[in-house]
Enzyme design. Sequence first.
Site, short mmCIF file in Angstrom:
data_model
loop_
_atom_site.label_atom_id
_atom_site.label_comp_id
_atom_site.label_asym_id
_atom_site.label_seq_id
_atom_site.Cartn_x
_atom_site.Cartn_y
_atom_site.Cartn_z
N CYS A 49 59.63 7.31 -39.57
CA CYS A 49 60.46 8.17 -40.44
C CYS A 49 61.60 8.78 -39.63
O CYS A 49 61.37 9.39 -38.59
CB CYS A 49 59.59 9.29 -41.03
SG CYS A 49 60.56 10.58 -41.82
N CYS A 52 61.20 12.80 -39.29
CA CYS A 52 60.09 13.46 -38.59
C CYS A 52 60.53 13.97 -37.22
O CYS A 52 61.44 13.41 -36.59
CB CYS A 52 58.93 12.48 -38.42
SG CYS A 52 57.83 12.39 -39.85
N HIS A 112 55.38 15.30 -42.63
CA HIS A 112 55.84 14.19 -43.45
C HIS A 112 55.08 14.11 -44.78
O HIS A 112 55.60 13.60 -45.78
CB HIS A 112 55.63 12.90 -42.64
CG HIS A 112 56.17 11.67 -43.28
ND1 HIS A 112 57.52 11.39 -43.32
CD2 HIS A 112 55.56 10.63 -43.90
CE1 HIS A 112 57.71 10.23 -43.93
NE2 HIS A 112 56.54 9.75 -44.30
N ASN A 152 66.77 16.01 -53.85
CA ASN A 152 66.57 14.81 -54.64
C ASN A 152 65.20 14.30 -54.23
O ASN A 152 65.02 13.90 -53.08
CB ASN A 152 67.67 13.81 -54.25
CG ASN A 152 68.01 12.90 -55.37
OD1 ASN A 152 67.80 13.23 -56.53
ND2 ASN A 152 68.56 11.75 -55.03
N SER A 160 65.64 8.29 -50.54
CA SER A 160 65.37 7.19 -49.60
C SER A 160 64.14 7.43 -48.74
O SER A 160 63.71 6.53 -48.04
CB SER A 160 66.59 6.97 -48.71
OG SER A 160 66.82 8.12 -47.92
N HIS A 163 59.82 12.16 -46.87
CA HIS A 163 59.73 13.36 -46.02
C HIS A 163 60.39 14.53 -46.78
O HIS A 163 61.47 14.37 -47.34
CB HIS A 163 60.46 13.10 -44.69
CG HIS A 163 60.19 14.15 -43.67
ND1 HIS A 163 59.36 13.94 -42.59
CD2 HIS A 163 60.59 15.44 -43.59
CE1 HIS A 163 59.30 15.05 -41.89
NE2 HIS A 163 60.03 15.98 -42.48
N HIS A 165 62.70 17.01 -47.86
CA HIS A 165 64.07 17.32 -47.41
C HIS A 165 65.00 17.49 -48.59
O HIS A 165 64.69 17.12 -49.72
CB HIS A 165 64.60 16.20 -46.51
CG HIS A 165 64.94 14.93 -47.25
ND1 HIS A 165 63.99 14.06 -47.71
CD2 HIS A 165 66.13 14.41 -47.62
CE1 HIS A 165 64.58 13.04 -48.33
NE2 HIS A 165 65.87 13.23 -48.30
N GLN A 167 69.58 18.05 -49.34
CA GLN A 167 70.90 17.79 -48.76
C GLN A 167 71.86 18.90 -49.15
O GLN A 167 71.63 19.64 -50.12
CB GLN A 167 71.46 16.47 -49.29
CG GLN A 167 70.72 15.24 -48.82
CD GLN A 167 71.54 13.98 -49.11
OE1 GLN A 167 72.74 13.93 -48.86
NE2 GLN A 167 70.90 12.98 -49.65
#
Length: 346
Positions: A49, A52, A112, A152, A160, A163, A165, A167
């Site tokens: 990943c 990570c 993760h 997202n 994509s 993990h 996250h 943006q």
Amino acid sequence: MNFDENPHRRYNPLTDSWVLVSPHRAKRPWQGQVEKLASDNRPAHDPSCYLCAGNTRANGEVNPEYKNVYIFDNDFAALLADTPQEEYADGELFLAKSESGVGRVVCFSPYHNLTVPEMEEADIRAVVDAWVDEYLQLGAKDFINYVQIFENKGFVMGCSNPHPHGQIWAQSSIPDEPLKKQQAQLKYWQKHQRSLLSDYIARELEKQERVLFENEHFVALVPFWAVWPFEAMLIPKRKMARISDMTSDERDALANAYKRLTVRYDNLFETSFPYSAGIHQAPTDGEEHDEWHWHFVFYPPLLRSATVKKFMVGYEMLANPQRDISAEKSANILRNLSEIHYKNVE
Ligand code: H2U
């Protein structure tokens, strides 16, 4: 009007747009696309990943051994800071303008295998603090006038990587969606000297038809004008133009509401519930923007199970967004769900 029986249009005063509601159609059979469920059995650390801790990203940079939130410049950012300033106009029909900006990736946790509903509230609070810092730092740049913070989540949303996250895209123009909301809020503010959303949540709290839950500082609800089947909003009770106006208690309350809403989402179909979520708030163009009442919107695509999603196609691409199940029914379903994550139920 019988909202649960008869087709009707509902108005979204924040974006000055309409949604067609066809509640009688909720039972139509589905023989269309069924999504594949992503495996939910992830290790706490995945050596492959790129988000990570301690791993190498696509551009060769190594992530530090971070402990809660880690933020870096998107290696494949859609917007670039050093874009030459150019304008193109060939008559009125061929217009273009260069756009400068910055893309940031916000890792919510080094783990993760977690997502927001499974994170501790204190760790979600660290995400909130990081968003505020980024909003202030990016917004202070002279070429940044708007900061879009978003998450997202889920492969079905085109994400994509599982993990945890989000943006941040920050740029010199105010993009269309927040601009529409700004114009509508300004019109309302000038007419009433009150914020559109303060009046809206006061009425929703009276009605108790679409409210999911509240805490001291936030209301969670399915908006009257929801488009996505389980669309929801987190709205601060106090009118604030921007997330940096929050007190420490309000930041805690946001972390609490973010977790409680996403736990309900996961519990709905007992799956890691996908969505696009994001914060709409005042631009960073140096103006006060008294009209703005910032809020957090959640647009989840799932319709009737973990594998059947709503498509925004056909009439919706050509005419207006449309929904089957009414906002009140969706709110009822979400309101009755437990706030204990299904994975933690014995
Ligand atoms: P999504 O999962 O929503 O696509 O976000 C992941 C972002 O991470 C994506 O915008 C960036 C992609 O450009 N990324 C990096 O910055 N570095 C990498 O090594 C891989 C992905």
